[in-house]
Design an enzyme around this catalytic site. Structure first.
Site, short mmCIF file in Angstrom:
data_model
loop_
_atom_site.label_atom_id
_atom_site.label_comp_id
_atom_site.label_asym_id
_atom_site.label_seq_id
_atom_site.Cartn_x
_atom_site.Cartn_y
_atom_site.Cartn_z
CG HIS A 189 -0.30 -0.28 2.48
ND1 HIS A 189 -0.30 -1.53 3.06
CD2 HIS A 189 0.45 0.50 3.27
CE1 HIS A 189 0.41 -1.47 4.17
NE2 HIS A 189 0.87 -0.26 4.32
NE ARG A 296 -5.36 0.23 -5.37
CZ ARG A 296 -4.67 0.85 -6.31
NH1 ARG A 296 -4.66 2.17 -6.37
NH2 ARG A 296 -3.98 0.17 -7.19
NE ARG A 332 -10.22 -3.12 -4.60
CZ ARG A 332 -8.90 -3.16 -4.67
NH1 ARG A 332 -8.29 -3.97 -5.52
NH2 ARG A 332 -8.17 -2.39 -3.91
CD GLU A 431 -8.49 -9.65 -6.36
OE1 GLU A 431 -7.51 -8.91 -6.18
OE2 GLU A 431 -9.64 -9.36 -5.97
CG ASN A 454 -0.64 -5.23 -7.95
OD1 ASN A 454 -0.16 -5.25 -9.08
ND2 ASN A 454 -0.96 -4.13 -7.33
CG ASP A 455 -4.14 -9.45 -4.32
OD1 ASP A 455 -3.15 -9.64 -3.60
OD2 ASP A 455 -5.08 -8.70 -4.00
NE ARG A 465 -0.64 -7.91 -3.10
CZ ARG A 465 -1.16 -6.80 -2.57
NH1 ARG A 465 -0.40 -5.74 -2.47
NH2 ARG A 465 -2.40 -6.77 -2.18
CB CYS A 502 -7.26 -2.18 -12.37
SG CYS A 502 -7.86 -3.54 -11.37
#
Lengths: 591, 88
Positions: A189, A296, A332, A431, A454-455, A465, A502
């Site tokens: 984050h 987000r 989301r 994801e 990312n996930d 990660r 995204c």
């Protein structure tokens, strides 16, 4: 001396260090002597007045800027001055011979535990207010001054072990020149927020907390991923010159932000932006983007001191919709869990948080939280093209259950005579590999999909990660990534559903040609990446992209893929230009 | 001692802002002031925000408000008027 790290948000800065270490209380466990009772009570009374002074000062500071925060402080003040708590703390010191700090911890913990058991969600949230007051009081007891990142006195480079989402959201952007952390990688984050705010950041710097002192001057070079300690005069000059030439380049890049992203053979590609809030800063890029591909929403929870209620959320979503004037805005739904915000939501800690109760799973477990968000979103949907995207979906059952839940909330609004868009588009994040592998089967049940790379990458490679020790296993260019992305794109395209991306890779000029070639034609990224991405798209031919995508899906290792993407870029004048300039807008990939 | 039955009728119940207002008024009186659920023996100190939160009276609930001391009648009347003024 130079310390290496992972550059996650480009730029070079020279500045003074501000070490940020949140206070860790360690109450005295052993009982005190009878003779020390009076002294303990005295220190307790002093700590209580010191905490009160701090809060009053903070209240005066924020009264004009953020009246809602002032309200929270006065609620905290009432807790601090509570007569029952006061009486119990004194009682434990005098009769049970507990050290006053242990008594404070014990009394506050007792009542927060009580509130956590409450049936009402808003009561459970108050438990974290009690914890806040407890921590402040214990810090004052220890005689430690207040330190946070929301009001810094001068421009500094922040050095810390890690930042919490709440730190990064309330950060004093004008005075944070750069960020250095000991843990965290490219997709934490902290990285996402640093890029959003365009604050140069190098994360995963081993031993930075033991080697860097408060007030030191350091060079943070987020272009090369290194921290230079105690720079000499000529080193300072060299870095200052490098910084100059970079800012000239980034001016040129900015002109690309407003360009319409069309490939050389005429394919119009959708380029949207990722946002984490509705500050003017976040929304400034609205004119350059085709919409929001990812809002987000968890950051509006993490950014405020308490969980925003339905009306507050409604106002936030309205503000975002108004800024994008009729362009689509994909929000989301709440995606928390998996990291550190356990306390505020009163979540149990888990052994494998990334595999645990997070995202949609958590929403199902906390229907009051989810319901408030959905109702706020549905109310806002009457005023613009708002779309709902569900995170962490692993099965069709969950999609159906979520759609039923949304319909129920809509029915509640109908019953109250409140308008909402009953044709609101509902899509999912892809994801989790299990949903990716049945893309063709679930496609008819969703209106759109967006791939959260990312996930997806961490689940596919089984590499956390946020863990620097397995950063090399977290391979975004792993051939399996391109294969699964292709599979997802084909699965949804077959049912005529648009596929977007995204994750951070969507804004990566090196990856964009192959992604386009796989059939992904919607890209959403942080606003700082938009210029480079549009420029990359404008220089491409779709046919070249398609054959590139075919090739990388046949490769065996990440390094082969990377070499091929690099070779492709080297043959494309525009792409080569973007990568050579290595402007601060581009996220650096670490090899 | 002077007591009165109160009825909570605002949507959010007696927490957050309403609870804070309640405590602020209670603190102005010298009497000991307590709240308890009708069917429960536990007494909650009405001058304590934390106790009010722990009591957690919801919309539609009844409770007994009592005060003991020189200004007991004024205290109970003022607080029950406040509860009646909470409407949403």
């Amino acid at each position: 001396m130079k310390l290496p790290g992972i550059p996650v948000s480009g730029g070079i800065v020279i500045g003074e260090v501000f070490r940020y270490e949140p206070f860790q209380a360690a109450p005295e466990i052993s009982p005190i002597e009878k003779a020390d009772v009076e002294r303990n009570i005295e220190i307790y009374v002093e700590a209580r007045s010191a905490a009160r002074r701090e809060m009053e000062e903070a209240q005066n500071r924020v009264m004009e800027r953020a009246p809602d925060k002032a309200g929270i402080l006065s609620a905290h003040m009432e807790i601090l001055m509570d007569p029952v708590i006061d009486e119990e703390v004194r009682g434990m010191v005098c009769s049970d011979l507990l050290s006053a700090d242990a008594a404070i911890a014990s009394v506050f913990d007792k009542y927060s535990a009580l509130l956590r058991k409450s049936k009402s969600a808003s009561m459970r949230e108050r438990a974290s207010d009690l914890q806040d007051v407890k921590n402040r009081l214990l810090r004052c007891w220890a005689g430690v001054g207040e330190r946070n990142l929301s009001s810094l006195e001068k421009p500094v480079i922040v050095v810390c072990d890690d930042l919490y989402p709440s730190d990064t959201v309330s950060i004093d952007r004008d005075n944070v020149l750069g960020i250095i952390t000991q843990v965290g990688g490219t997709t934490s984050h902290t990285a996402i927020i640093a890029r959003g705010y365009e604050i140069p950041a190098v994360l995963g710097v081993q031993d930075c907390m033991s080697l860097i002192r408060d007030g030191d001057t350091v060079v943070l070079d987020a272009e090369n991923g290194e921290i230079l300690l105690a720079p000499g005069d000529d080193e300072r000059e060299a870095y200052a010159a490098k910084r100059e030439s970079m800012s000239a380049l980034s001016m040129e890049m900015r002109t690309w932000r407003g360009v319409e992203p069309v490939t050389r053979d005429g394919r119009r590609i959708w380029v949207g932006m990722n946002i984490s809030g509705v500050s003017d800063y976040e929304l400034a890029g609205a004119v350059c983007a085709d919409g929001v591909g990812l809002f987000r929403t968890e950051f509006i929870y993490l950014g405020s001191d308490r969980i925003p209620d339905e009306d507050e959320q409604y106002r936030i979503y309205r503000k975002a919709l108004d800024a994008f004037r009729g362009k689509p805005l994909i929000m989301r739904t709440l995606d928390i869990g998996g990291d550190k915000q356990l306390e505020r939501f009163n979540l149990q800690s888990e052994n494998n948080p990334f595999l645990g109760l997070r995202g949609l799973r958590l929403c199902f477990a906390r229907p009051e939280l989810f319901g408030a968000q959905i109702r706020a979103a549905l109310r806002a949907s009457a005023h613009g093209d708002l779309r709902l995207m569900l995170p962490m979906v692993s099965s069709l059952d969950e999609i159906q259950r979520a759609k039923e839940f949304i319909a129920e909330q809509g029915a509640k609004l109908d019953a109250d005579g409140i308008a909402w868009n009953c044709c609101i588009k509902i899509g999912i994040m892809v994801e989790i590999p299990s949903i990716a592998l049945i893309a063709d089967l679930v496609a008819p049940y969703v209106d759109f999909v967006s791939i959260g790379t990312n996930d997806l990458c961490q689940y596919l490679n089984a590499a956390d990660r946020l863990n620097p020790a397995v950063e090399s296993c977290y391979q975004e260019y792993h051939p399996a990534m391109f294969r699964i992305l292709g599979m997802i794109a084909r699965g949804f395209a077959g049912a005529d559903r648009t596929v977007g991306i995204c994750g951070e890779i969507g804004g990566d000029p090196l990856a964009i040609p192959a992604l386009l070639g796989l059939g992904i034609e919607k890209f959403s990224m942080c606003s700082a990446s938009i210029a480079a991405a549009k420029r990359a798209i404008c220089g491409l031919d779709m046919s070249d992209a398609v054959s590139l995508a075919q090739e990388v899906q046949q490769m065996k290792t990440e390094s082969e893929v990377r070499a091929r993407l690099q070779a492709f870029a080297d043959n494309q004048p525009t792409l080569r230009g973007i990568l050579e300039e290595g402007t601060s807008c581009i996220q650096k990939k670490f090899t | 001692m002077y007591s009165k039955k109160i009825h909570v009728k605002n949507a959010t119940g007696l927490h957050a802002r309403p609870a804070a207002d309640f405590v602020a008024i209670a603190a102005k009186y010298d009497s000991n002031i307590t709240l308890k659920r009708v069917d429960d023996e536990d007494l909650y100190n009405a001058k304590s925000i934390v106790m009010l939160l722990a009591l957690g009276l919801e919309n539609g609930e009844d409770a007994i408000l009592s005060a003991e001391g020189a200004d007991e009648r004024d205290a109970v009347e003022a607080l029950s008027d406040l509860i009646d003024s909470f409407t949403e």
